[in-house]
Design a protein around this motif. Structure first.
Motif, PDB file in Angstrom:
ATOM      1  N   THR A   1       0.840  -1.197   0.000  1.00 30.45           N
ATOM      2  CA  THR A   1       0.000   0.000   0.000  1.00 30.45           C
ATOM      3  C   THR A   1       0.876   1.249   0.000  1.00 30.45           C
ATOM      4  O   THR A   1       1.950   1.256   0.612  1.00 30.45           O
ATOM      5  N   THR A   2       0.422   2.277  -0.686  1.00 29.19           N
ATOM      6  CA  THR A   2       1.235   3.492  -0.801  1.00 29.19           C
ATOM      7  C   THR A   2       1.245   4.286   0.498  1.00 29.19           C
ATOM      8  O   THR A   2       2.132   5.092   0.717  1.00 29.19           O
ATOM      9  N   LEU A   3       0.213   4.062   1.335  1.00 29.43           N
ATOM     10  CA  LEU A   3       0.116   4.793   2.610  1.00 29.43           C
ATOM     11  C   LEU A   3      -0.230   3.779   3.695  1.00 29.43           C
ATOM     12  O   LEU A   3      -1.024   2.857   3.466  1.00 29.43           O
ATOM     13  N   GLU A   4       0.342   3.990   4.839  1.00 27.27           N
ATOM     14  CA  GLU A   4       0.033   3.132   5.991  1.00 27.27           C
ATOM     15  C   GLU A   4      -1.487   2.981   6.165  1.00 27.27           C
ATOM     16  O   GLU A   4      -2.213   3.975   6.095  1.00 27.27           O
ATOM     17  N   PRO A   5      -1.997   1.785   6.415  1.00 25.07           N
ATOM     18  CA  PRO A   5      -3.448   1.613   6.604  1.00 25.07           C
ATOM     19  C   PRO A   5      -3.951   2.377   7.829  1.00 25.07           C
ATOM     20  O   PRO A   5      -3.249   2.469   8.838  1.00 25.07           O
ATOM     21  N   CYS A   6      -5.160   2.898   7.715  1.00 28.76           N
ATOM     22  CA  CYS A   6      -5.715   3.677   8.832  1.00 28.76           C
ATOM     23  C   CYS A   6      -6.158   2.741   9.947  1.00 28.76           C
ATOM     24  O   CYS A   6      -6.508   1.577   9.718  1.00 28.76           O
ATOM     25  N   CYS A   7      -6.154   3.285  11.187  1.00 29.57           N
ATOM     26  CA  CYS A   7      -6.516   2.456  12.344  1.00 29.57           C
ATOM     27  C   CYS A   7      -7.572   3.170  13.170  1.00 29.57           C
ATOM     28  O   CYS A   7      -7.739   2.902  14.336  1.00 29.57           O
TER      29      CYS A   7
ATOM     30  N   PHE B   1     -11.611   5.232  13.327  1.00 25.52           N
ATOM     31  CA  PHE B   1     -12.929   5.331  12.700  1.00 25.52           C
ATOM     32  C   PHE B   1     -13.097   6.751  12.189  1.00 25.52           C
ATOM     33  O   PHE B   1     -13.152   7.700  12.953  1.00 25.52           O
ATOM     34  N   GLY B   2     -13.122   6.918  10.869  1.00 23.26           N
ATOM     35  CA  GLY B   2     -13.444   8.216  10.273  1.00 23.26           C
ATOM     36  C   GLY B   2     -14.830   8.066   9.686  1.00 23.26           C
ATOM     37  O   GLY B   2     -15.749   7.586  10.352  1.00 23.26           O
ATOM     38  N   ARG B   3     -14.944   8.423   8.393  1.00 26.07           N
ATOM     39  CA  ARG B   3     -16.213   8.148   7.715  1.00 26.07           C
ATOM     40  C   ARG B   3     -16.375   6.646   7.472  1.00 26.07           C
ATOM     41  O   ARG B   3     -17.444   6.163   7.213  1.00 26.07           O
ATOM     42  N   THR B   4     -15.239   5.936   7.499  1.00 22.48           N
ATOM     43  CA  THR B   4     -15.264   4.482   7.266  1.00 22.48           C
ATOM     44  C   THR B   4     -14.494   3.800   8.401  1.00 22.48           C
ATOM     45  O   THR B   4     -13.678   4.431   9.059  1.00 22.48           O
ATOM     46  N   PRO B   5     -14.750   2.495   8.637  1.00 23.52           N
ATOM     47  CA  PRO B   5     -14.036   1.789   9.722  1.00 23.52           C
ATOM     48  C   PRO B   5     -12.557   1.569   9.379  1.00 23.52           C
ATOM     49  O   PRO B   5     -12.154   1.705   8.221  1.00 23.52           O
ATOM     50  N   PRO B   6     -11.743   1.230  10.385  1.00 25.76           N
ATOM     51  CA  PRO B   6     -10.293   1.101  10.161  1.00 25.76           C
ATOM     52  C   PRO B   6      -9.924   0.001   9.179  1.00 25.76           C
ATOM     53  O   PRO B   6     -10.460  -1.107   9.256  1.00 25.76           O
ATOM     54  N   CYS B   7      -8.989   0.296   8.297  1.00 26.62           N
ATOM     55  CA  CYS B   7      -8.494  -0.724   7.358  1.00 26.62           C
ATOM     56  C   CYS B   7      -7.710  -1.789   8.095  1.00 26.62           C
ATOM     57  O   CYS B   7      -7.680  -2.943   7.677  1.00 26.62           O
ATOM     58  N   THR B   8      -7.039  -1.388   9.199  1.00 29.26           N
ATOM     59  CA  THR B   8      -6.236  -2.382   9.925  1.00 29.26           C
ATOM     60  C   THR B   8      -7.115  -3.569  10.341  1.00 29.26           C
ATOM     61  O   THR B   8      -6.697  -4.725  10.215  1.00 29.26           O
ATOM     62  N   ASP B   9      -8.333  -3.297  10.817  1.00 36.66           N
ATOM     63  CA  ASP B   9      -9.223  -4.387  11.260  1.00 36.66           C
ATOM     64  C   ASP B   9      -9.529  -5.338  10.104  1.00 36.66           C
ATOM     65  O   ASP B   9      -9.514  -6.552  10.267  1.00 36.66           O
ATOM     66  N   ALA B  10      -9.797  -4.756   8.930  1.00 30.78           N
ATOM     67  CA  ALA B  10     -10.138  -5.595   7.769  1.00 30.78           C
ATOM     68  C   ALA B  10      -8.926  -6.436   7.346  1.00 30.78           C
ATOM     69  O   ALA B  10      -9.074  -7.593   6.947  1.00 30.78           O
ATOM     70  N   ILE B  11      -7.735  -5.849   7.458  1.00 29.72           N
ATOM     71  CA  ILE B  11      -6.509  -6.557   7.054  1.00 29.72           C
ATOM     72  C   ILE B  11      -6.261  -7.728   8.011  1.00 29.72           C
ATOM     73  O   ILE B  11      -5.961  -8.854   7.593  1.00 29.72           O
ATOM     74  N   ILE B  12      -6.442  -7.446   9.307  1.00 32.10           N
ATOM     75  CA  ILE B  12      -6.224  -8.488  10.318  1.00 32.10           C
ATOM     76  C   ILE B  12      -7.250  -9.604  10.127  1.00 32.10           C
ATOM     77  O   ILE B  12      -6.910 -10.780  10.069  1.00 32.10           O
ATOM     78  N   SER B  13      -8.527  -9.246   9.943  1.00 34.76           N
ATOM     79  CA  SER B  13      -9.513 -10.333   9.863  1.00 34.76           C
ATOM     80  C   SER B  13      -9.433 -11.088   8.540  1.00 34.76           C
ATOM     81  O   SER B  13      -9.861 -12.236   8.471  1.00 34.76           O
ATOM     82  N   ALA B  14      -8.850 -10.498   7.529  1.00 34.98           N
ATOM     83  CA  ALA B  14      -8.691 -11.235   6.254  1.00 34.98           C
ATOM     84  C   ALA B  14      -7.501 -12.214   6.325  1.00 34.98           C
ATOM     85  O   ALA B  14      -7.281 -12.990   5.402  1.00 34.98           O
ATOM     86  N   GLY B  15      -6.705 -12.130   7.393  1.00 34.70           N
ATOM     87  CA  GLY B  15      -5.572 -13.051   7.538  1.00 34.70           C
ATOM     88  C   GLY B  15      -4.369 -12.705   6.668  1.00 34.70           C
ATOM     89  O   GLY B  15      -3.565 -13.588   6.325  1.00 34.70           O
ATOM     90  N   VAL B  16      -4.209 -11.419   6.327  1.00 35.10           N
ATOM     91  CA  VAL B  16      -3.040 -10.978   5.548  1.00 35.10           C
ATOM     92  C   VAL B  16      -1.776 -11.270   6.386  1.00 35.10           C
ATOM     93  O   VAL B  16      -1.756 -11.031   7.591  1.00 35.10           O
ATOM     94  N   ARG B  17      -0.750 -11.797   5.741  1.00 38.46           N
ATOM     95  CA  ARG B  17       0.468 -12.168   6.472  1.00 38.46           C
ATOM     96  C   ARG B  17       1.406 -10.972   6.648  1.00 38.46           C
ATOM     97  O   ARG B  17       2.010 -10.771   7.681  1.00 38.46           O
ATOM     98  N   GLU B  18       1.514 -10.157   5.575  1.00 41.12           N
ATOM     99  CA  GLU B  18       2.522  -9.101   5.571  1.00 41.12           C
ATOM    100  C   GLU B  18       1.963  -7.833   4.913  1.00 41.12           C
ATOM    101  O   GLU B  18       1.263  -7.924   3.896  1.00 41.12           O
ATOM    102  N   VAL B  19       2.278  -6.682   5.497  1.00 46.92           N
ATOM    103  CA  VAL B  19       1.878  -5.406   4.887  1.00 46.92           C
ATOM    104  C   VAL B  19       3.137  -4.590   4.638  1.00 46.92           C
ATOM    105  O   VAL B  19       3.972  -4.434   5.527  1.00 46.92           O
ATOM    106  N   ILE B  20       3.279  -4.097   3.405  1.00 47.28           N
ATOM    107  CA  ILE B  20       4.400  -3.201   3.086  1.00 47.28           C
ATOM    108  C   ILE B  20       3.811  -1.851   2.707  1.00 47.28           C
ATOM    109  O   ILE B  20       3.032  -1.752   1.747  1.00 47.28           O
ATOM    110  N   ALA B  21       4.147  -0.833   3.486  1.00 47.29           N
ATOM    111  CA  ALA B  21       3.605   0.509   3.233  1.00 47.29           C
ATOM    112  C   ALA B  21       4.737   1.412   2.771  1.00 47.29           C
ATOM    113  O   ALA B  21       5.848   1.343   3.300  1.00 47.29           O
ATOM    114  N   ALA B  22       4.449   2.271   1.794  1.00 44.31           N
ATOM    115  CA  ALA B  22       5.496   3.148   1.260  1.00 44.31           C
ATOM    116  C   ALA B  22       5.595   4.468   2.015  1.00 44.31           C
ATOM    117  O   ALA B  22       6.532   5.235   1.796  1.00 44.31           O
TER     118      ALA B  22
END
Ligand code: AOF
Ligand code: ZN
Length: 353
Positions: free
Chosen positions: A64-70, A72-93
């Motif tokens: 991802t080009t930007l660190e995932p949000c953690c 609650f803004g207008r939308t829920p945190p991306c970190t939660d979705a990443i964790i529950s999807a079982g992603v192994r590794e995140v590389i942020a630029a």
């Protein structure tokens, strides 16, 4: 990551006040899902990429080009979705300059057992320079653009300016317009060129989303028949306290929005409130001069065309007062130069310290 950057770039101009992010889910060396930020209130880049990947997100690497949000803004945190999807590794630029995130997104992923790394990428800084300013100050990022000859003129002494730079450079200006939230010009540009001030697609057709057109027109001299008033999108005319009420009404009847404002700094504050994150100032010299005199320009994009115009009365790009001494001139940092057809584009960041 390069693919994620391309996705982010494509979304620039349609996400403000949010940053344009690109995300790619890779499973077994193959792209399983891609996403980019949708307009505010809609899904973030990572969510789009995870949805597309579906079950392939489990055990994947997410770029991802930007660190995932953690948060609650207008939308829920991306970190939660990443964790529950079982992603192994995140590389942020890059780290999210939003103080509500600011590194906490990667931290939250690590605590949940996701391998989260920051791999800074030089191309990405430019994507978020506007967002970083707006999210921390509320003000738009001001990008001054102009095209001049080798001898620093923007027109002949008669005012003829079509064209200083070539068609490829003008295509590049269209890209700048597509990626900004608002375009600003002065009344003299409107009177001289009757510009449309629209962003057009590669094939020349008008885009659905148009940047806000902002005209600094203290005495409301914009003609009711000006072409930009008939274009899709909004034209905002900034009048001063001296503008006659009937002229303001005339422009409103012609379809413009009109604000009465005195100070440029006040205009920028109001544009920032209106979610203008990046403001492209296209001139002319009076406006660019006053922005430089007030120290309000964040970045310059200068086209230099291989022509020599000459003439002591021929206009130059920056008017205003200017400094008394060379030591007070703007130094332009981090300059880059690129050839575009026969012209050169020099970009950089004015600095006086
Ligand atoms: C991401 N992915 O694609 C973007 C992010 O109001 P919201 O919920 O849309 O959140 C906006 C904030 O989220 C914004 O200020 C910035 O910090 C971050 N943007 N984050 O994970 C994205 N656009
Ligand atoms: Zn998010």
């Amino acid at each position: 990551m390069q693919r994620a950057i391309d996705l982010a770039r494509g979304a620039l101009g349609s996400t403000s006040p949010n940053p344009a992010v690109g995300a790619v889910v890779v499973q077994d060396g193959i792209i399983a899902g891609e996403g980019y930020t949708l307009p505010p209130g809609q899904r973030h880049a990572e969510i789009g990429a995870l949805q597309q990947a579906g079950p392939l997100a489990k055990g994947s690497t997410l770029y991802t080009t930007l660190e995932p949000c953690c948060h609650f803004g207008r939308t829920p945190p991306c970190t939660d979705a990443i964790i529950s999807a079982g992603v192994r590794e995140v590389i942020a630029a890059s780290i999210d300059p939003n103080p509500l995130v600011g590194g906490k997104g990667l931290e939250k992923l690590r605590v949940a057992g996701v391998e989260a790394t920051l791999e800074p990428c030089s191309d990405v800084g430019e994507l978020y320079e506007g967002f970083a300013k707006h999210v921390t100050t509320g003000l738009p990022f001001v990008l001054a653009k102009f095209a001049m000859s080798l001898d620093g003129k923007i027109a002949t002494y008669t005012g003829d300016s079509k064209w200083v730079s070539g068609p490829l450079a003008r295509d590049e200006v269209q890209r700048m317009r597509r990626e900004c939230d608002a375009i600003m010009v002065g009344i003299n540009t409107v009177l001289a060129d009757d510009p449309q001030l629209t962003a057009r697609a590669h094939d020349g057709s008008a885009l659905n989303r148009q940047p806000l057109r902002v005209v600094l027109d203290s005495h409301c001299r914009t003609p009711s028949e000006a072409r930009m008033l008939r274009e899709p999108g909004t034209t905002l005319i900034i009048a001063s306290g001296e503008a006659p009420g009937q002229e303001i009404e005339r422009l409103r009847a012609a379809g413009a929005e009109v604000w009465r404002m005195v100070e440029m700094s006040e205009v920028l504050v109001e544009l920032g409130h209106r979610d203008v994150v990046s403001l492209l100032v296209e001139g002319g010299g009076i406006i660019l001069g006053s922005l430089f005199d007030m120290g309000l320009v964040d970045k310059v994009n200068v086209f230099i065309a291989p022509v020599i115009i000459g003439g002591s009365q021929a206009s130059s790009p920056i008017e205003g007062h200017g400094p008394e001494f060379m030591s007070q001139a703007w130094k332009v940092d981090k300059t880059e130069i690129r050839q575009i057809g026969p012209d050169w584009l020099i970009t950089g960041y004015p600095n006086r310290t």
